[in-house]
Design a protein around this motif. Sequence first.
Motif, PDB file in Angstrom:
ATOM      1  N   ALA A  90      38.279  32.591  42.686  1.00 36.77           N
ATOM      2  CA  ALA A  90      38.465  34.041  42.721  1.00 36.77           C
ATOM      3  C   ALA A  90      37.462  34.643  43.692  1.00 36.77           C
ATOM      4  CB  ALA A  90      38.259  34.625  41.324  1.00 36.77           C
ATOM      5  N   ASP A  91      37.880  35.701  44.369  1.00 37.95           N
ATOM      6  CA  ASP A  91      36.959  36.417  45.247  1.00 37.95           C
ATOM      7  C   ASP A  91      36.473  37.684  44.552  1.00 37.95           C
ATOM      8  OD1 ASP A  91      39.191  38.047  45.411  1.00 37.95           O
ATOM      9  OD2 ASP A  91      39.464  37.834  47.561  1.00 37.95           O
ATOM     10  N   THR A  92      35.715  38.483  45.246  1.00 41.54           N
ATOM     11  CA  THR A  92      35.163  39.722  44.693  1.00 41.54           C
ATOM     12  C   THR A  92      36.195  40.839  44.808  1.00 41.54           C
ATOM     13  OG1 THR A  92      32.955  39.064  45.355  1.00 41.54           O
ATOM     14  CG2 THR A  92      33.300  41.409  44.921  1.00 41.54           C
ATOM     15  N   PRO A  93      36.502  41.526  43.724  1.00 42.22           N
ATOM     16  CA  PRO A  93      37.452  42.643  43.812  1.00 42.22           C
ATOM     17  C   PRO A  93      36.920  43.732  44.746  1.00 42.22           C
ATOM     18  CG  PRO A  93      37.082  42.035  41.528  1.00 42.22           C
ATOM     19  CD  PRO A  93      36.058  41.306  42.347  1.00 42.22           C
ATOM     20  N   ARG A  94      37.744  44.086  45.731  1.00 41.14           N
ATOM     21  CA  ARG A  94      37.351  45.135  46.666  1.00 41.14           C
ATOM     22  C   ARG A  94      38.541  45.907  47.213  1.00 41.14           C
ATOM     23  NH1 ARG A  94      33.472  43.018  49.653  1.00 41.14           N
ATOM     24  NH2 ARG A  94      33.510  40.927  48.903  1.00 41.14           N
ATOM     25  N   TRP A  95      39.752  45.601  46.714  1.00 43.60           N
ATOM     26  CA  TRP A  95      40.956  46.270  47.189  1.00 43.60           C
ATOM     27  C   TRP A  95      41.396  47.306  46.161  1.00 43.60           C
ATOM     28  CZ3 TRP A  95      39.770  41.231  47.792  1.00 43.60           C
ATOM     29  CH2 TRP A  95      39.643  40.798  49.111  1.00 43.60           C
ATOM     30  N   PRO A  96      41.328  48.606  46.515  1.00 39.94           N
ATOM     31  CA  PRO A  96      41.671  49.654  45.551  1.00 39.94           C
ATOM     32  C   PRO A  96      43.187  49.821  45.377  1.00 39.94           C
ATOM     33  CG  PRO A  96      40.963  50.631  47.628  1.00 39.94           C
ATOM     34  CD  PRO A  96      40.820  49.137  47.773  1.00 39.94           C
ATOM     35  N   ARG A  97      43.604  49.966  44.127  1.00 38.29           N
ATOM     36  CA  ARG A  97      45.002  50.279  43.797  1.00 38.29           C
ATOM     37  C   ARG A  97      45.041  50.660  42.319  1.00 38.29           C
ATOM     38  NH1 ARG A  97      49.920  49.986  46.338  1.00 38.29           N
ATOM     39  NH2 ARG A  97      51.668  49.599  44.968  1.00 38.29           N
ATOM     40  N   HIS A  98      45.826  51.658  42.007  1.00 37.89           N
ATOM     41  CA  HIS A  98      45.987  52.125  40.623  1.00 37.89           C
ATOM     42  C   HIS A  98      44.645  52.513  39.990  1.00 37.89           C
ATOM     43  CE1 HIS A  98      50.038  50.589  40.977  1.00 37.89           C
ATOM     44  NE2 HIS A  98      49.599  49.377  41.155  1.00 37.89           N
ATOM     45  N   GLY A 130      40.904  41.833  43.009  1.00 33.89           N
ATOM     46  CA  GLY A 130      40.575  40.624  43.743  1.00 33.89           C
ATOM     47  C   GLY A 130      41.753  39.665  43.707  1.00 33.89           C
ATOM     48  N   HIS A 131      41.538  38.472  44.257  1.00 33.74           N
ATOM     49  CA  HIS A 131      42.586  37.453  44.326  1.00 33.74           C
ATOM     50  C   HIS A 131      42.138  36.187  43.609  1.00 33.74           C
ATOM     51  CE1 HIS A 131      43.228  39.961  47.984  1.00 33.74           C
ATOM     52  NE2 HIS A 131      44.414  40.032  47.412  1.00 33.74           N
ATOM     53  N   LEU A 132      43.083  35.522  42.972  1.00 34.18           N
ATOM     54  CA  LEU A 132      42.854  34.268  42.273  1.00 34.18           C
ATOM     55  C   LEU A 132      43.811  33.242  42.861  1.00 34.18           C
ATOM     56  CD1 LEU A 132      41.413  32.967  39.719  1.00 34.18           C
ATOM     57  CD2 LEU A 132      43.551  33.485  38.499  1.00 34.18           C
ATOM     58  N   ILE A 133      43.270  32.089  43.281  1.00 33.27           N
ATOM     59  CA  ILE A 133      44.079  31.048  43.918  1.00 33.27           C
ATOM     60  C   ILE A 133      43.729  29.682  43.339  1.00 33.27           C
ATOM     61  CG2 ILE A 133      44.249  32.332  46.087  1.00 33.27           C
ATOM     62  CD1 ILE A 133      42.204  29.735  46.885  1.00 33.27           C
ATOM     63  N   SER A 134      44.584  28.702  43.622  1.00 28.96           N
ATOM     64  CA  SER A 134      44.300  27.312  43.283  1.00 28.96           C
ATOM     65  C   SER A 134      44.148  26.525  44.580  1.00 28.96           C
ATOM     66  CB  SER A 134      45.446  26.708  42.467  1.00 28.96           C
ATOM     67  OG  SER A 134      45.276  25.309  42.332  1.00 28.96           O
ATOM     68  N   ASP A 135      43.358  25.468  44.521  1.00 31.38           N
ATOM     69  CA  ASP A 135      43.221  24.619  45.705  1.00 31.38           C
ATOM     70  C   ASP A 135      44.261  23.507  45.738  1.00 31.38           C
ATOM     71  OD1 ASP A 135      42.189  23.053  43.669  1.00 31.38           O
ATOM     72  OD2 ASP A 135      40.391  22.467  44.765  1.00 31.38           O
ATOM     73  N   THR A 136      45.100  23.380  44.682  1.00 29.13           N
ATOM     74  CA  THR A 136      46.068  22.283  44.679  1.00 29.13           C
ATOM     75  C   THR A 136      47.420  22.602  44.069  1.00 29.13           C
ATOM     76  OG1 THR A 136      45.182  21.519  42.574  1.00 29.13           O
ATOM     77  CG2 THR A 136      44.341  20.439  44.552  1.00 29.13           C
ATOM     78  N   GLY A 145      37.442  29.289  33.633  1.00 28.53           N
ATOM     79  CA  GLY A 145      37.060  28.232  34.562  1.00 28.53           C
ATOM     80  C   GLY A 145      37.172  28.566  36.034  1.00 28.53           C
ATOM     81  N   ALA A 146      37.422  29.826  36.376  1.00 28.27           N
ATOM     82  CA  ALA A 146      37.513  30.196  37.789  1.00 28.27           C
ATOM     83  C   ALA A 146      36.131  30.117  38.437  1.00 28.27           C
ATOM     84  CB  ALA A 146      38.081  31.606  37.934  1.00 28.27           C
ATOM     85  N   HIS A 147      36.104  29.676  39.687  1.00 26.57           N
ATOM     86  CA  HIS A 147      34.885  29.642  40.499  1.00 26.57           C
ATOM     87  C   HIS A 147      34.935  30.817  41.461  1.00 26.57           C
ATOM     88  CE1 HIS A 147      33.650  25.597  39.213  1.00 26.57           C
ATOM     89  NE2 HIS A 147      34.953  25.399  39.100  1.00 26.57           N
ATOM     90  N   PHE A 148      33.851  31.578  41.525  1.00 28.78           N
ATOM     91  CA  PHE A 148      33.820  32.773  42.363  1.00 28.78           C
ATOM     92  C   PHE A 148      33.245  32.438  43.725  1.00 28.78           C
ATOM     93  CE2 PHE A 148      34.177  34.170  38.060  1.00 28.78           C
ATOM     94  CZ  PHE A 148      35.100  35.196  38.152  1.00 28.78           C
ATOM     95  N   VAL A 149      33.969  32.866  44.774  1.00 26.20           N
ATOM     96  CA  VAL A 149      33.586  32.604  46.158  1.00 26.20           C
ATOM     97  C   VAL A 149      33.803  33.882  46.968  1.00 26.20           C
ATOM     98  CG1 VAL A 149      34.140  30.129  46.036  1.00 26.20           C
ATOM     99  CG2 VAL A 149      35.902  31.751  46.769  1.00 26.20           C
ATOM    100  N   GLY A 150      33.310  33.889  48.191  1.00 27.82           N
ATOM    101  CA  GLY A 150      33.520  35.019  49.090  1.00 27.82           C
ATOM    102  C   GLY A 150      34.946  35.037  49.627  1.00 27.82           C
ATOM    103  N   ASP A 151      35.328  36.186  50.202  1.00 28.87           N
ATOM    104  CA  ASP A 151      36.691  36.365  50.713  1.00 28.87           C
ATOM    105  C   ASP A 151      37.064  35.309  51.759  1.00 28.87           C
ATOM    106  OD1 ASP A 151      36.420  38.635  49.202  1.00 28.87           O
ATOM    107  OD2 ASP A 151      36.323  40.001  50.909  1.00 28.87           O
ATOM    108  N   GLY A 152      36.175  35.100  52.725  1.00 33.39           N
ATOM    109  CA  GLY A 152      36.459  34.136  53.790  1.00 33.39           C
ATOM    110  C   GLY A 152      36.642  32.732  53.251  1.00 33.39           C
TER     111      GLY A 152
END
Length: 184
Positions: free
Chosen positions: A5-13, A18-24, A62-69
């Motif tokens: 997961a990255d840091t939430p920074r996109w405004p809406r509602h 933020g975004h949550l993804i899987s590596d596999t 269990g999400a790991h937090f990382v930067g946007d890039g």
Amino acid sequence: MTVFADTPRWPRHGMLWGHLISDTSLAELHETAARAGLPPRSFDLDHYDWPSAARDALAEAGAHFVGDGELTRILIASGLRITLRNRPAARARRSAEHAAALGLDPVPQDLIVGTLGHVDPLPERPGAFRLTRDTPEGAARIEAHDELGRRRAEQMLARLEDLSRARTGRGFVGQVVQGLTPSP
């Protein structure tokens, strides 16, 4: 296998997202999102959108937090990424598959049968509508800029309801967005 997961920074509602993804695996992504209590509607083709208030639940899941890039690099390397350029085609394929499953023709601009994922935002056009129904017998939420859009949404719901009942024996659950096709 890891979910990031990255840091939430996109405004809406009125919130930051933020975004949550899987590596596999999308299955792993869906499982982690469910454990964190994210609604299935927050899935968007290759990631989940999550509000800042869900950070603790994501950490517990269990999400790991990382930067946007770094998140973007991980998603690209996973092979799961759907690029901005390819998103319209991916949505069109999904809509065509879901419409075929119901026997709906013509295919709307964006359609999801079920509760996993969300359609595009309401287009800024007269007659456009966005319709959401989360339970087979529940009320539909209709977004429209005008009465024409509201009528078109109600007509679409009636059609989807008939098709869904004929195919599944249950009322329609899903989302659809449709802009008014310009006349020639």
